[in-house]
Design a protein around this motif. Structure first.
Motif, mmCIF file in Angstrom:
data_model
loop_
_atom_site.group_PDB
_atom_site.id
_atom_site.type_symbol
_atom_site.label_atom_id
_atom_site.label_comp_id
_atom_site.label_asym_id
_atom_site.label_seq_id
_atom_site.Cartn_x
_atom_site.Cartn_y
_atom_site.Cartn_z
ATOM 1 N N HIS A 1 -13.768 -94.845 25.831
ATOM 2 C CA HIS A 1 -14.856 -95.785 25.853
ATOM 3 C C HIS A 1 -16.286 -94.901 25.782
ATOM 4 N N ILE A 2 -16.346 -93.924 26.315
ATOM 5 C CA ILE A 2 -17.646 -93.213 26.318
ATOM 6 C C ILE A 2 -17.924 -92.450 24.499
ATOM 7 N N LYS A 3 -16.717 -92.384 23.974
ATOM 8 C CA LYS A 3 -16.809 -92.188 22.628
ATOM 9 C C LYS A 3 -17.442 -93.165 21.877
ATOM 10 N N LYS A 4 -16.952 -94.512 22.314
ATOM 11 C CA LYS A 4 -17.359 -95.586 21.394
ATOM 12 C C LYS A 4 -18.783 -96.084 21.661
ATOM 13 N N PHE A 5 -18.963 -96.121 23.173
ATOM 14 C CA PHE A 5 -20.243 -96.771 23.573
ATOM 15 C C PHE A 5 -21.325 -95.731 24.413
ATOM 16 N N GLY A 6 -20.865 -94.601 24.432
ATOM 17 C CA GLY A 6 -21.755 -93.675 25.390
ATOM 18 C C GLY A 6 -21.562 -93.649 26.832
ATOM 19 N N GLY A 7 -22.657 -93.329 27.392
ATOM 20 C CA GLY A 7 -22.403 -93.256 28.931
ATOM 21 C C GLY A 7 -21.885 -91.661 29.275
#
Ligand code: SAM
Length: 346
Positions: A212-218
């Protein structure tokens, strides 16, 4: 404890260690976390002092500002204390609207969390409980304290060049360890005498969040218990009424925990091409996020010497280099650069 219920749960020849842990900790009726608040048998950093959560809030707020993130998600929030301290601190320093998500398995703890957090729910700070870690296609700041060390795990031991899985059997009203030869696995990284601990559920959650971080950041702030490099030994233990014991001594009545594998987390972070910061010890993280200043403010706010003494003890407990200050480690994983000199990439 109703023996018939236990018999029903453990009716097969033997069960894996992870299944045993899952049942003892999370069974709908008998599970430890279905019947115990955090703090009844063991305590965690957020339960020791509000300054722990306040320091984490300072860190997360700065990252949320730098990364442009307005969603915070805690995994395994226990009594909801850490989340309460974070929300209270962030609301004091910012007028911005934030969303705070809780991901919790135990229905008993979910109720306690909603009691703890009821007064913080407002238009500005929305608190939401999520099921099955269903995430929106937006960046989050994920965080957890002692979440992974409470997830079920398995152990495999190498002896005389053979691999054995450690399982649990329930016979004659007692739980016993059993070893089963594994034939179709080749774990070349193990030497004779090594015990490999692995948690399929941990790996599942890590992969889901890092993807999820890879796709959307955070980003993801992980706080857990263990050395920088995990040894290939059995690290599992139970805590019954604040005392360490064997996990078979008081099943369902004791908490179970083990050393988290930070290098496994790093490996996943590399697989997802993310930046891995740390691990740094709890003492260092808290110092750099203002625990000294905060505790002094609290001490100066009171005239009561007993309260002053208590605050000072809490501070030492969290930062003691011979205790929690060193045993607990902080890691932060992100896609974006993190410009905090004390929290270096490794
Ligand atoms: C050791 S406690 C830590 C509680 C809290 N973070 C603290 O520091 O006080 C572990 C927490 O993780 C929760 N938990 C364990 N397995 C979970 C899972 N699979 N999904 C969601 N929550 C889980 C437990 O119910 C509990 O709230």
């Amino acid at each position: 404890m109703e023996k018939s219920k236990i018999k029903k749960i453990f009716k097969s020849e033997s069960i894996s260690l992870s299944r045993f842990m899952h049942k003892c900790l999370y069974d709908k009726d008998l599970g430890f976390y279905q019947n115990n608040r955090i703090g009844s048998h063991f305590t965690t950093s957020p339960e020791i002092s509000q300054t722990f959560g306040e320091c984490i809030a300072i860190f997360l707020f700065r990252v949320s500002h730098d990364f442009g993130v307005s969603k915070f998600l805690e995994l395994g929030p226990g009594n909801g204390t850490l989340m309460a301290d974070i929300i209270r601190t962030i609301s004091k320093i910012s007028k911005k609207k934030f969303l705070f998500y809780l991901y919790e398995k135990s229905n008993f703890l979910k109720k306690i969390q909603s009691e703890t957090l009821a007064k913080y729910n407002s238009k500005k700070t929305k608190i939401l409980s999520i099921q099955n870690l269903r995430l929106k296609k937006k960046p989050y700041l994920f965080f957890c304290n002692e979440f992974f060390d409470a997830l079920p795990l398995n152990q495999i031991e190498k002896k005389n060049d053979l691999l054995f899985e450690k399982r649990i059997k329930y016979t004659d009203g007692k739980f016993k360890w059993k070893e089963y030869l594994i034939e179709n696995k080749n774990l070349n990284f193990l030497s004779n005498g090594d015990i490999w601990e692995y948690s399929p559920l941990t790996n599942l959650y890590i992969k889901k969040i890092l993807n999820h971080i890879k796709k959307f950041g955070g980003g993801f702030l992980v706080i857990d218990y263990g050395p920088y490099v995990k040894k290939k030994i059995s690290t599992i233990q139970a805590i019954y009424k604040s005392k360490k014991c064997d996990i078979l001594d008081y099943p369902f009545f004791s908490d179970m925990t083990y050393h988290f594998d930070f290098s496994n987390l790093k490996k996943f972070s590399e697989d997802f091409n993310l930046q891995f910061h740390g691990p740094i010890n709890q003492r260092k993280f808290l110092y750099f996020n203002g625990i000294n200043e905060r505790i002094n403010i609290l001490i100066n706010q009171t005239q009561d010497n007993d309260v002053k003494k208590k605050l000072s003890m809490q501070f030492h407990r969290l930062t003691d280099p011979l205790g929690m200050g060193e045993l607990f480690k902080f890691v932060f994983i992100s896609k974006n650069d993190l410009n905090f000199p004390y929290f270096k990439k490794s």
